[in-house]
Design a protein around this motif. Structure first.
Motif, short mmCIF file in Angstrom:
data_model
loop_
_atom_site.label_atom_id
_atom_site.label_comp_id
_atom_site.label_asym_id
_atom_site.label_seq_id
_atom_site.Cartn_x
_atom_site.Cartn_y
_atom_site.Cartn_z
N MET A 1 0.84 -1.19 0.00
CA MET A 1 0.00 0.00 0.00
C MET A 1 0.87 1.25 0.00
O MET A 1 1.90 1.28 0.66
N ASP A 2 0.43 2.26 -0.71
CA ASP A 2 1.15 3.52 -0.78
C ASP A 2 0.73 4.40 0.38
O ASP A 2 -0.32 5.04 0.35
N THR A 3 1.54 4.44 1.43
CA THR A 3 1.20 5.27 2.59
C THR A 3 1.41 6.75 2.28
O THR A 3 1.10 7.58 3.11
N GLY A 4 1.93 7.07 1.09
CA GLY A 4 2.10 8.46 0.69
C GLY A 4 0.78 9.20 0.52
O GLY A 4 0.75 10.42 0.44
N LEU A 5 -0.32 8.48 0.47
CA LEU A 5 -1.64 9.12 0.36
C LEU A 5 -2.10 9.72 1.69
O LEU A 5 -2.84 10.70 1.72
N VAL A 6 -1.67 9.12 2.78
CA VAL A 6 -2.10 9.60 4.11
C VAL A 6 -1.60 11.03 4.32
O VAL A 6 -0.43 11.34 4.09
N GLY A 7 -2.52 11.89 4.71
CA GLY A 7 -2.19 13.30 4.93
C GLY A 7 -2.49 14.20 3.75
O GLY A 7 -2.43 15.42 3.86
N ARG A 8 -2.81 13.61 2.61
CA ARG A 8 -3.15 14.43 1.44
C ARG A 8 -4.58 14.96 1.56
O ARG A 8 -5.45 14.35 2.17
N ILE A 9 -4.80 16.10 0.93
CA ILE A 9 -6.10 16.75 0.92
C ILE A 9 -6.77 16.46 -0.42
O ILE A 9 -6.12 16.43 -1.46
N GLY A 10 -8.10 16.28 -0.38
CA GLY A 10 -8.85 16.05 -1.61
C GLY A 10 -10.20 16.72 -1.56
O GLY A 10 -10.52 17.44 -0.61
N ARG A 11 -10.98 16.48 -2.58
CA ARG A 11 -12.32 17.05 -2.68
C ARG A 11 -13.28 15.93 -3.09
O ARG A 11 -13.00 15.16 -3.99
N VAL A 12 -14.42 15.86 -2.40
CA VAL A 12 -15.41 14.83 -2.68
C VAL A 12 -16.10 15.14 -4.01
O VAL A 12 -16.59 16.24 -4.22
N GLU A 13 -16.12 14.16 -4.90
CA GLU A 13 -16.79 14.28 -6.19
C GLU A 13 -18.17 13.64 -6.14
O GLU A 13 -19.11 14.15 -6.74
N LEU A 14 -18.29 12.51 -5.48
CA LEU A 14 -19.55 11.79 -5.32
C LEU A 14 -19.76 11.62 -3.83
O LEU A 14 -18.92 11.02 -3.15
N ALA A 25 -13.59 10.54 -4.27
CA ALA A 25 -12.86 11.77 -3.98
C ALA A 25 -11.69 11.92 -4.94
O ALA A 25 -11.08 10.93 -5.34
N LEU A 26 -11.41 13.16 -5.32
CA LEU A 26 -10.21 13.47 -6.09
C LEU A 26 -9.13 13.85 -5.10
O LEU A 26 -9.30 14.80 -4.32
N ILE A 27 -8.03 13.11 -5.12
CA ILE A 27 -6.92 13.35 -4.19
C ILE A 27 -5.74 13.87 -4.99
O ILE A 27 -5.35 13.27 -6.01
N GLY A 28 -5.17 14.97 -4.53
CA GLY A 28 -4.07 15.60 -5.25
C GLY A 28 -2.71 15.14 -4.78
O GLY A 28 -2.54 14.68 -3.66
N GLY A 29 -1.75 15.25 -5.68
CA GLY A 29 -0.37 14.94 -5.37
C GLY A 29 0.48 15.04 -6.61
O GLY A 29 0.05 14.64 -7.70
N ALA A 30 1.66 15.60 -6.49
CA ALA A 30 2.60 15.74 -7.61
C ALA A 30 1.97 16.45 -8.81
O ALA A 30 2.20 16.11 -9.95
N GLY A 31 1.09 17.43 -8.52
CA GLY A 31 0.48 18.22 -9.58
C GLY A 31 -0.66 17.53 -10.32
O GLY A 31 -1.15 18.04 -11.31
N VAL A 32 -1.05 16.34 -9.86
CA VAL A 32 -2.11 15.57 -10.52
C VAL A 32 -3.17 15.21 -9.49
O VAL A 32 -2.86 14.90 -8.35
#
Length: 72
Positions: A1-14, A25-32
């Motif tokens: 599992m990619d623990t790099g997602l923990v702590g990221r901010i996102g926005r709920v789409e559905l 949810a759309l989760i951002g990281g590395a400009g994407v």
């Protein structure tokens, strides 16, 4: 599992109904921003900000509501 997602901010789409009923949810990281199946203990409406608290694998995350002070 990619623990790099923990702590990221996102926005709920559905909207997330809470419990075992996920949303999206759309989760951002590395400009994407990428789409993830998102679970939460409580309901979270579409277009609300969330914080990733757990990476569940297979593009699934657990999130909590997040006050995005920069967007308000």
């Amino acid at each position: 599992m990619d623990t790099g997602l923990v702590g990221r901010i996102g926005r709920v789409e559905l909207a997330i109904d809470g419990g075992e009923v996920p949303g999206e949810a759309l989760i951002g990281g590395a400009g994407v921003r990428e789409s993830y199946i998102a679970y939460a203990d409580e309901a979270i409406a579409a277009d609300e900000s969330v914080l990733v608290t757990e990476d569940l694998g297979d593009r699934r995350v657990r999130v909590v509501p997040w006050l995005d002070v920069d967007a308000r």
